[in-house]
Design an enzyme around this catalytic site. Sequence first.
Site, PDB file in Angstrom:
ATOM      1  N   THR A   1      -8.796 -10.253 -28.231  1.00  0.00           N
ATOM      2  CA  THR A   1      -9.840 -11.277 -28.298  1.00  0.00           C
ATOM      3  C   THR A   1      -9.895 -12.083 -27.005  1.00  0.00           C
ATOM      4  OG1 THR A   1      -9.580 -11.429 -30.686  1.00  0.00           O
ATOM      5  CG2 THR A   1     -10.641 -13.299 -29.599  1.00  0.00           C
TER       6      THR A   1
ATOM      7  N   CYS B   1     -12.253  -8.665 -40.135  1.00  0.00           N
ATOM      8  CA  CYS B   1     -12.897  -9.974 -40.085  1.00  0.00           C
ATOM      9  C   CYS B   1     -13.967 -10.088 -41.155  1.00  0.00           C
ATOM     10  CB  CYS B   1     -13.525 -10.217 -38.713  1.00  0.00           C
ATOM     11  SG  CYS B   1     -12.542  -9.563 -37.378  1.00  0.00           S
TER      12      CYS B   1
ATOM     13  N   THR C   1       3.174 -19.773 -19.259  1.00  0.00           N
ATOM     14  CA  THR C   1       4.388 -18.962 -19.114  1.00  0.00           C
ATOM     15  C   THR C   1       4.224 -17.621 -19.826  1.00  0.00           C
ATOM     16  OG1 THR C   1       5.679 -20.979 -19.003  1.00  0.00           O
ATOM     17  CG2 THR C   1       6.895 -18.948 -19.490  1.00  0.00           C
TER      18      THR C   1
HETATM   19  C1  LIG Z   1      -8.470  -5.688 -32.979  1.00  0.00           C
HETATM   20  C2  LIG Z   1      -9.593  -5.628 -32.013  1.00  0.00           C
HETATM   21  C3  LIG Z   1      -9.855  -6.701 -31.130  1.00  0.00           C
HETATM   22  C4  LIG Z   1      -9.090  -7.996 -31.183  1.00  0.00           C
HETATM   23  O1  LIG Z   1      -7.784  -7.873 -30.714  1.00  0.00           O
HETATM   24  P1  LIG Z   1      -6.699  -8.989 -31.091  1.00  0.00           P
HETATM   25  O2  LIG Z   1      -5.503  -8.625 -30.299  1.00  0.00           O
HETATM   26  O3  LIG Z   1      -6.506  -8.904 -32.564  1.00  0.00           O
HETATM   27  O4  LIG Z   1      -7.272 -10.305 -30.663  1.00  0.00           O
HETATM   28  C5  LIG Z   1     -10.889  -6.552 -30.233  1.00  0.00           C
HETATM   29  N1  LIG Z   1     -11.610  -5.429 -30.173  1.00  0.00           N
HETATM   30  C6  LIG Z   1     -11.400  -4.383 -30.991  1.00  0.00           C
HETATM   31  C7  LIG Z   1     -12.229  -3.154 -30.863  1.00  0.00           C
HETATM   32  C8  LIG Z   1     -10.381  -4.447 -31.946  1.00  0.00           C
HETATM   33  O5  LIG Z   1     -10.183  -3.412 -32.767  1.00  0.00           O
END
Ligand SMILES: *Cc1c(COP(=O)(O)O)cnc(C)c1O
Length: 377
Positions: free
Chosen positions: A72, A321, A235
């Site tokens: 994200t 989600c 960090t």
């Molecule tokens: C899981 C996912 C994310 C988000 O990653 P996180 O590490 O959970 O924030 C973004 N893009 C795709 C395609 C994902 O499957």
Amino acid sequence: MKQIYLDHAATSPMHPEAAKVFAEALSVHYGNPSSIHQTGRSARRVLDGARHLLASSIGAQDPEIIFTSGGTEADNLAIFGTANAKEGRHIITSQAEHHAVLHACEELEKAGYEVTYLPVDEFGRVNPQDVIQALRDDTILVTIMLANNEIGSIQPIAEIGELLKGTGVSFHTDAVQAYGLLPIDVDALNVDLLSVSAHKVNGPKGIGFLYQRKNTALKPLMFGGEQERKRRAGTENVPAIQSFATAVQIAQETMDEKRQSFMEYKEIFRTVFSENAIDFKENGSEQLPHIFNISIPGIDIESFLVNLDLSGVSASSGSACTAGSIDPSHVLVAMYGQDAPELRNSIRFSFGIGLTAEEITQAAEKTVQITKRLAQK
Ligand SMILES: *Cc1c(COP(=O)(O)O)cnc(C)c1O
């Protein structure tokens, strides 16, 4: 009874080796890599080694890697970081992106940017010519995922990248689902920015990186210390990064093996369904091996998933989600339209480490039983 976990696209268990490295690093490599004493320098060495392994995994140079808190943040850094660094107010993306991309773009729209959300075909794929046709003089960024997290369809990224060459438009791809399952080379893909996340490849949660091609315009989102060449202050999470590198190394070594197993798992589902005369359709095409998204006419996905869970199988309706809410998947809406029956009857099984063909057969048989039971009502 142990749950049969078929939701590896939502998150994956840590590889035991990665977990071991993580646990050890927590008490051994606790130093701050920016400190100049020996404790700090030893953490720095671990960080440098992990960065090198991760950079090599996508054909990048070490300084092109910016560690983030996950996929994200990497997506947000790519999008807001480009918007803040470049002149121009137009962005091109697709309707089937992850929410980390879509919601970031919507936020930019509120700030006066214009975003083109390209349609996808019934397999969830973007047409490269549509990208070129959407280009404007003020386009700063194209962001299209490498492979979809709900249906697994792989996008023609190399082709789009080739068409964008020389335009001056930055090209970002969210490679979170593809990483560790498809060989990735940033030069072959012609991308400037690429996001990945550790917890989708059997590494720890809360760590990922953004690849930034040398000289690609990008402004930081975090300000503070000079970590990550002033591109992401804070960090570094050395234990998570080291464990991430271990997970990726294993993922790369076992890529072919996993592809084979996951293809076999899909075949088991198909066989069990056809033996039991279950009517179903696979969603998407040219897929990642670990995603099996199907639509079963006549079922209602919510009661289906509850029943499946009670019978010991964890699966999902698509993106984590949107699960738990009744909103239909935006990816399926983009593929099939607002009123399509698939919005109510699609289920995603996603595979990963630690599964056996026997468990897959059990899961497929349970799916059959529940489908029959629900159809009788
Ligand atoms: C899981 C996912 C994310 C988000 O990653 P996180 O590490 O959970 O924030 C973004 N893009 C795709 C395609 C994902 O499957």
